[in-house]
Design a protein around this motif. Structure first.
Motif, mmCIF file in Angstrom:
data_model
loop_
_atom_site.group_PDB
_atom_site.id
_atom_site.type_symbol
_atom_site.label_atom_id
_atom_site.label_comp_id
_atom_site.label_asym_id
_atom_site.label_seq_id
_atom_site.Cartn_x
_atom_site.Cartn_y
_atom_site.Cartn_z
ATOM 1 N N ILE A 440 -6.507 -3.123 -12.989
ATOM 2 C CA ILE A 440 -7.251 -2.015 -12.038
ATOM 3 C C ILE A 440 -7.465 -2.225 -10.670
ATOM 4 C CG2 ILE A 440 -9.161 -0.480 -12.010
ATOM 5 C CD1 ILE A 440 -9.194 -0.656 -14.837
ATOM 6 N N LEU A 441 -7.974 -3.390 -10.561
ATOM 7 C CA LEU A 441 -8.297 -3.959 -9.192
ATOM 8 C C LEU A 441 -6.858 -4.388 -8.424
ATOM 9 C CD1 LEU A 441 -10.919 -6.814 -9.973
ATOM 10 C CD2 LEU A 441 -11.292 -4.496 -9.285
ATOM 11 N N LEU A 442 -5.803 -4.315 -8.982
ATOM 12 C CA LEU A 442 -4.566 -4.834 -8.255
ATOM 13 C C LEU A 442 -3.758 -3.658 -8.004
ATOM 14 C CD1 LEU A 442 -3.395 -8.074 -9.804
ATOM 15 C CD2 LEU A 442 -4.648 -7.667 -7.572
ATOM 16 N N ALA A 443 -4.081 -2.620 -8.679
ATOM 17 C CA ALA A 443 -3.037 -1.162 -8.695
ATOM 18 C C ALA A 443 -3.167 -0.755 -7.417
ATOM 19 C CB ALA A 443 -3.697 -0.352 -9.947
ATOM 20 N N PRO A 444 -4.214 -0.598 -6.716
ATOM 21 C CA PRO A 444 -4.043 -0.003 -5.356
ATOM 22 C C PRO A 444 -3.104 -0.771 -4.262
ATOM 23 C CG PRO A 444 -6.310 -0.030 -5.912
ATOM 24 C CD PRO A 444 -5.617 -0.830 -6.843
ATOM 25 N N LEU A 445 -2.781 -1.792 -4.633
ATOM 26 C CA LEU A 445 -1.901 -2.500 -3.623
ATOM 27 C C LEU A 445 -0.667 -2.192 -4.058
ATOM 28 C CD1 LEU A 445 -3.513 -5.946 -3.658
ATOM 29 C CD2 LEU A 445 -3.243 -4.690 -1.620
ATOM 30 N N VAL A 446 -0.244 -1.499 -4.879
ATOM 31 C CA VAL A 446 1.076 -0.821 -5.114
ATOM 32 C C VAL A 446 1.397 0.493 -4.082
ATOM 33 C CG1 VAL A 446 2.727 0.216 -6.761
ATOM 34 C CG2 VAL A 446 1.102 -1.743 -7.386
ATOM 35 N N PRO A 447 2.328 0.243 -3.122
ATOM 36 C CA PRO A 447 2.345 1.471 -2.330
ATOM 37 C C PRO A 447 2.822 2.691 -3.135
ATOM 38 C CG PRO A 447 3.991 -0.115 -1.936
ATOM 39 C CD PRO A 447 3.097 -0.832 -2.922
ATOM 40 N N CYS A 448 2.104 3.556 -2.875
ATOM 41 C CA CYS A 448 2.143 4.927 -3.729
ATOM 42 C C CYS A 448 3.157 5.816 -2.966
ATOM 43 C CB CYS A 448 1.200 5.636 -4.164
ATOM 44 S SG CYS A 448 0.019 6.326 -2.742
ATOM 45 N N VAL A 470 12.130 -2.370 8.125
ATOM 46 C CA VAL A 470 10.635 -2.551 8.375
ATOM 47 C C VAL A 470 10.029 -1.911 6.922
ATOM 48 C CG1 VAL A 470 8.700 -1.948 9.442
ATOM 49 C CG2 VAL A 470 10.304 -2.935 10.639
ATOM 50 N N SER A 471 10.567 -0.857 6.603
ATOM 51 C CA SER A 471 9.937 -0.191 5.415
ATOM 52 C C SER A 471 10.077 -1.117 4.013
ATOM 53 C CB SER A 471 10.893 1.024 5.151
ATOM 54 O OG SER A 471 10.754 1.982 6.233
ATOM 55 N N TRP A 472 11.192 -1.587 4.061
ATOM 56 C CA TRP A 472 11.308 -2.635 2.844
ATOM 57 C C TRP A 472 10.512 -3.681 2.926
ATOM 58 C CZ3 TRP A 472 12.895 -1.618 -1.753
ATOM 59 C CH2 TRP A 472 14.002 -0.447 -1.877
ATOM 60 N N GLY A 473 10.383 -4.374 4.293
ATOM 61 C CA GLY A 473 9.365 -5.428 4.452
ATOM 62 C C GLY A 473 7.960 -5.204 3.975
ATOM 63 N N LEU A 474 7.499 -3.892 4.323
ATOM 64 C CA LEU A 474 6.302 -3.688 4.093
ATOM 65 C C LEU A 474 5.892 -3.589 2.535
ATOM 66 C CD1 LEU A 474 5.900 -0.772 6.655
ATOM 67 C CD2 LEU A 474 4.504 -2.753 6.582
ATOM 68 N N ILE A 475 7.011 -2.961 1.829
ATOM 69 C CA ILE A 475 7.117 -2.915 0.442
ATOM 70 C C ILE A 475 6.871 -4.294 -0.134
ATOM 71 C CG2 ILE A 475 8.300 -2.041 -1.740
ATOM 72 C CD1 ILE A 475 9.309 0.184 -0.160
ATOM 73 N N LEU A 476 7.891 -5.130 0.262
ATOM 74 C CA LEU A 476 7.804 -6.665 -0.171
ATOM 75 C C LEU A 476 6.435 -7.196 0.286
ATOM 76 C CD1 LEU A 476 10.059 -8.320 -1.470
ATOM 77 C CD2 LEU A 476 10.180 -9.481 1.078
ATOM 78 N N LEU A 480 3.862 -9.057 -2.483
ATOM 79 C CA LEU A 480 3.419 -10.427 -2.188
ATOM 80 C C LEU A 480 2.001 -10.416 -2.124
ATOM 81 C CD1 LEU A 480 5.950 -11.913 0.356
ATOM 82 C CD2 LEU A 480 5.802 -12.387 -2.057
ATOM 83 N N VAL A 481 1.197 -9.603 -1.248
ATOM 84 C CA VAL A 481 -0.217 -9.625 -1.528
ATOM 85 C C VAL A 481 -0.576 -9.366 -2.766
ATOM 86 C CG1 VAL A 481 -2.085 -8.421 -0.209
ATOM 87 C CG2 VAL A 481 -0.137 -8.830 1.025
ATOM 88 N N LEU A 482 -0.160 -8.616 -3.431
ATOM 89 C CA LEU A 482 -0.660 -8.176 -4.680
ATOM 90 C C LEU A 482 -0.551 -9.406 -5.656
ATOM 91 C CD1 LEU A 482 0.206 -4.996 -6.861
ATOM 92 C CD2 LEU A 482 0.310 -7.259 -8.122
ATOM 93 N N ALA A 483 0.722 -10.169 -5.561
ATOM 94 C CA ALA A 483 0.616 -11.343 -6.529
ATOM 95 C C ALA A 483 -0.209 -12.323 -6.108
ATOM 96 C CB ALA A 483 2.065 -11.830 -6.253
ATOM 97 N N ALA A 484 -0.476 -12.507 -4.709
ATOM 98 C CA ALA A 484 -1.475 -13.456 -4.111
ATOM 99 C C ALA A 484 -2.945 -13.216 -4.482
ATOM 100 C CB ALA A 484 -1.254 -13.747 -2.686
#
Lengths: 676, 82
Positions: A440-448, A470-476, A480-484
Motif C-alpha cells: 500500500i505504501l509503495l503503490a502511489p509511486l506507480v505512475p497512474c 524523457v517520458s520513458w525515463g520518468l516511468i523508469l 527505480l524509486v519504488l524499488a529503492a
C-alpha cells in the motif's frame, strides 16, 4: 476437560428466540466465500476487524423461523499466530463463543483441509464440518464416505457442492440441530506425538491455575509447545516469575516440539482419511498440472501474464474510459448545470459556486472512478476465483524480491499503472499483514494514467523531440524509486524480515459469477461509503482554498500557500506558479495543467509554447519529476486511509512521498544545472 | 523413520523427483507455516517444477505448494523413497 462454554450453549433454552451466532471457518481456497454468499446473499456487511486491515464479513439469514448471524472468519491454514488472521479467527471463537462453528473442508484436498479442523476441535465451540467440493473430488477419482468420516471425527459432517447449492439444506438443518443441542457431540481430539506427551503434561503442571479466562488450559499448553508468540506473551505475563522460568526452560529444551504437535495432528488426520476415503486419488495428471506447465513456466508464464494484463488494460480503456467520459458529461455536468439553474435566483453566489463546483466536483471525482474500479475489481475477482492469481504471484516472485516484497504484491502494484485506487484496494489479495502494508505504501509511486497524461502533455512542451525518451525515463525513474523505497522501508520498518514465500497453488476451476459479482458489489460499495466521504470532504476544502477569497486561483489561499512554499520549490527550480499547479494536482492529477492554464492565462495550445519560453528544460524536468513522484490524488489518499485503517500510516505515506518527490526534484534540477 | 541416505535440501531435487521429508530447519514462524501447509517430517513430496533458480513447485498431500528457494532449502528430504 475445561470447556464450560459448550455445555452452556447446548442447554440454553432461550437460544430459539435469540439470534444464533455462527462462525464460518476454513482454509483458503476451500469455497468458504461461495458458501458465505450462498447463505447470506446481499444481506451482508463488509468492514474491517477492529484495529486491523483484515476484511470482516458478516451476514444474516433465517432458517426455520430462527435468525442466524454468520461471521466469516479469515481464511487460514492453521490457528497458530503467524499473522493477524489466525489471531482474529481463534480470538473470535474464544471470546465470542459462537453457538456453532462451520468448518469448510475441501474434499479434494482432504488431508491438508482437515488440519484446521484438528485445531478447531481444541476450541470450546461445537464444530460442523461442511465437506465441500465433492464434485471435484469425484473428478479426481476419489470416493469419500461422509458418514464414516462423521463417525471417525465424532462431529457432524455434511457433504456439499457449494457452487451448485447442493447440500445447503442439510447443512442448515445440522447447524440448527447442533445449536439446539440435539446432536450428541463428542469429538475425537488429536494427540501430540507420543514422544512429547510427557513434556506437554509437565508444561500443564506449570501453568495450571494461572491461565486467564476464557482460554482452555490444554489449548494454551499446546500453543506454547508450538511456539505461538501471542500465547507465549500472555502466559509470561500471567505466570509468577519462578513458574515461568521453569516453563520457559522446558520449552527451550524442546523447541522442535511444534513438529511433534503438527505430526500428531497429521497422524490423527491419517486415521480419519484411511477410514473415510474408499478410493484415493487416481495417479493421473489433472487439468491443473497440465495448465501449470505453461502458466508457471519462467518464460511462457511471463508471456501469459503479460497477455492477461494487456487484456485487462485493453478492456478498461475500451469500455471504462468512454463510460467515464459519459458520466463526466452527462451526470456530473448536468448536475452542476441543474444546481446553477435552480439556485442562482434564490441563493448567494458563493453558495451556488460551492455546490456546483466544489461539491459536484468532489462527487464527480468519486463517481467517475467507478467504471474503472468496477472493471478492475471484476478482473481481479475473476483471476482470483479461477485460481490464476497464485500463478501470477509465482512467476513474479523473483522480481518482487528486489523490493522487499514477494509475488503476491505484483498484480495490485501493476494495476496502479491504470489507477492507484484499485491498486490499493487490490492489496487485499495479500495475506501477510506486513507485505500488504508495504505494498500500500509503495503503490502511489506507480505512475497512474492521469500522471502519464500530464507527462504526455508537458514533456513535449519542454523537450520537443526528446519528449518520448524523457517520458520513458520518468516511468523508469518511478519504478527505480519504488524499488529503492521498498527495500529501504522493508529494512527500516520491518527489520528486513520478508514474510516467507510459501503458498498453495489452488486447482483451476470455472468462475463462479455470483462470487465475482458480490465481490465487485461489496468493494464498490465500500469505496463509495468510506473513501467517498474522505474524497468529497477534501475536494471541497481544496476547491475552497483555490477559489477564496477572490474567486480566482491567482489571489487564492492556495496561491498564498504556493508563494509561501516558493523557497522550497526554488531548490528544484520551481516558481510559485509551478508549486501551485503541483498543489492543485492533489484533487486530480490532470488539474495541474488546468491550473497552469489559468495562471498563464492561456488555453491548452498556447500553454505549451508559453511554458517552453518561460522555463528552462532543467526546471521542466525537475517539475515533471516532482509531479510524477508527488503525493497521489485525494482519491488515493482516501483509500489508503480506508485500507490501512489508520491516519498515522496515511500521513506517514503522504509525508514520505512529499520528501521523496522533492528530494528527487532537487537532485535532478541541481544535476541538470551542473551539466547545463 | 528409516535412515536411507543423508538428507539433502529440497531445492536440490530435480523436476519429477520424489523425496520424503526428514527434517525442517529455519525459524519457528517459517516452520509453523510449512507444517500448516502439510510439509511434515515423513510426508512425501514430488517436485513438479524446479528450474534451478527462482521459486519451485512441489506436490505434498495432494496439494501443489510453491516455495521460495530460501524456504525450500529449509526442508531436508531423503531422495527417492516411495
Amino acid at each position: 476437560m475445561n470447556r464450560p462454554a459448550l455445555q452452556e450453549t447446548t442447554v440454553l433454552p432461550e437460544v430459539r428466540e435469540e439470534t444464533v451466532l455462527v462462525a464460518l471457518a476454513g482454509q483458503p481456497n476451500v469455497g468458504k466465500s461461495t458458501l458465505f454468499n450462498l447463505l447470506t446473499g446481499l444481506h451482508q456487511h463488509v468492514g474491517n476487524w477492529p484495529g486491523k486491515t483484515v476484511e470482516r464479513k458478516e451476514g444474516l439469514f433465517t432458517y426455520g423461523g430462527v435468525s442466524y448471524r454468520l461471521v466469516d472468519l479469515p481464511g487460514t491454514y492453521s490457528l497458530t499466530a503467524n499473522s493477524p488472521e489466525e489471531v482474529i479467527a481463534r480470538e473470535f471463537i474464544l471470546q465470542e463463543q459462537p453457538d456453532v462453528v462451520i468448518a469448510v473442508v475441501d474434499a479434494a484436498t482432504l488431508e491438508r483441509s482437515l488440519y484446521l479442523v484438528a485445531e478447531l476441535l481444541a476450541l470450546p465451540a461445537p464444530v460442523v464440518v461442511a465437506l465441500n467440493m465433492m464434485d471435484v473430488a469425484r473428478q479426481e477419482g476419489m470416493e469419500i464416505e461422509p458418514e464414516v468420516l462423521q463417525a471417525a471425527l465424532g462431529v457432524p459432517v455434511v457433504p456439499m457442492i457449494a457452487t451448485r447449492g447442493e447440500g445447503i439444506q442439510a447443512l442448515l438443518e445440522t447447524v440448527a440441530r447442533v445449536a439446539r443441542g440435539e446432536v450428541p457431540y463428542s469429538p475425537r481430539l488429536p494427540q501430540v506425538r507420543e514422544d512429547h506427551r510427557p513434556v506437554l503434561e509437565e508444561l500443564e503442571r506449570w501453568i495450571e491455575g494461572y491461565v486467564p479466562t476464557p482460554y482452555p488450559q490444554d489449548w494454551v499448553a499446546l500453543k506454547l509447545l508450538e511456539g505461538d508468540p501471542e500465547v507465549t506473551r500472555m502466559v509470561r505475563e500471567a505466570l509468577p516469575p519462578e513458574r515461568w522460568e521453569r516453563a520457559h526452560a522446558l520449552l527451550r529444551a524442546h523447541d522442535d516440539a511444534q513438529v511433534a504437535v503438527a505430526s500428531g495432528r497429521y497422524e490423527w488426520i491419517g486415521r480419519m482419511v484411511r477410514a473415510a476415503v474408499r478410493r484415493p486419488r487416481v495417479g493421473q495428471i489433472g487439468l491443473t498440472e497440465r495448465l501449470d506447465r505453461w502458466a508457471t513456466h519462467p518464460i511462457f508464464g511471463l508471456a501469459i501474464l503479460a497477455f492477461i494484463l494487456g487484456a485487462v488494460f485493453w478492456l478498461t480503456y475500451t469500455v471504462g474510459s468512454p463510460l467515464q467520459d459519459l458520466l463526466e458529461t452527462y451526470v456530473v455536468g448536468t448536475l452542476a448545470e441543474g444546481i446553477r439553474a435552480l439556485l442562482t435566483p434564490i441563493a448567494p453566489e458563493w453558495l451556488v459556486a460551492l455546490l456546483a463546483e466544489g461539491v459536484v466536483g468532489g462527487v464527480g471525482a468519486v463517481l467517475t472512478f467507478l467504471p474503472i474500479l468496477v472493471l478492475f475489481f471484476a478482473a481481479l475477482a475473476f483471476l482470483e476465483d479461477v485460481g490464476y492469481m497464485a500463478r501470477a504471484a509465482y512467476v513474479m516472485d523473483s522480481v518482487m524480491h528486489l523490493m522487499g516484497l514477494h509475488g503476491k504484491s505484483f498484480l495490485p502494484l501493476f494495476l496502479g499503472f491504470g489507477c492507484n485506487v484499485p491498486a490499493i484496494l487490490g492489496t487485499r489479495v495479500i495475506e501477510s499483514h506486513r507485505a500488504r502494508l508495504l505494498t500500500i505504501l509503495l503503490a502511489p509511486l506507480v505512475p497512474c494514467t492521469a500522471r502519464l497524461a500530464v507527462i504526455a502533455f508537458l514533456a513535449p512542451a519542454f523537450f520537443g523531440r526528446a519528449a518520448l525518451a524523457v517520458s520513458w525515463g520518468l516511468i523508469l525513474l518511478s519504478i527505480l524509486v519504488l524499488a529503492a523505497t521498498g527495500a529501504i522501508l522493508n529494512r527500516v520498518l520491518f527489520q528486513g524480515r520478508r514474510s516467507a514465500f510459501i503458498m498453495e497453488l489452488p486447482l483451476y476451476h470455472l468462475p463462479n459469477w455470483r462470487t465475482i459479482g458480490l465481490s465487485v458489489w461489496q468493494r464498490s460499495l465500500s469505496f463509495i461509503r468510506k473513501a467517498g466521504t474522505v474524497i468529497l470532504t477534501v475536494s471541497v476544502v481544496i476547491w475552497a482554498l483555490s477559489t477564496l477569497p477572490g474567486g480566482e486561483v491567482e489571489g487564492s489561499y492556495l496561491a498564498q500557500v504556493g508563494r509561501w512554499l516558493e523557497p522550497v520549490g526554488r531548490l528544484a527550480g520551481m516558481d510559485w506558479r509551478l508549486t501551485v499547479a503541483l498543489l492543485s494536482s492533489f484533487i486530480a492529477k490532470e488539474n495541474s495543467i488546468a491550473t497552469l492554464g489559468v495562471l498563464f492565462r492561456a488555453g491548452e495550445e498556447g500553454l505549451t509554447d508559453l511554458l517552453a519560453s518561460v522555463y528552462s528544460p532543467a526546471v521542466g524536468l525537475a517539475y515533471l519529476v516532482v509531479q510524477t513522484l508527488f503525493v497521489p490524488c485525494v482519491a488515493t489518499v482516501g483509500v489508503i486511509r480506508q485500507e490501512t485503517n489508520s491516519w498515522r500510516w496515511t500521513l506517514f505515506n503522504t509525508g514520505l512521498l512529499l520528501v521523496v518527490s522533492f528530494l528527487a526534484g532537487i537532485g535532478v534540477y541541481q544535476a541538470a544545472r551542473l551539466i547545463g | 523413520m528409516a535412515n536411507g541416505g543423508a538428507a539433502i535440501p529440497l531445492n536440490l531435487l530435480h523436476t519429477g523427483e520424489r523425496g520424503k521429508i526428514a527434517q525442517l530447519t529455519g525459524g519457528q514462524e517459517l516452520r509453523n507455516r510449512m507444517l500448516a501447509l502439510g510439509l511434515t517430517p515423513g510426508a512425501e513430496v514430488t517436485v513438479l517444477q524446479n528450474y534451478g533458480r527462482g521459486p519451485m513447485l512441489v506436490r505434498v498431500r495432494d496439494v501443489r505448494v510453491a516455495l521460495g528457494r530460501g524456504e525450500a532449502a529449509n526442508v531436508l528430504v531423503q531422495r527417492g523413497e516411495g
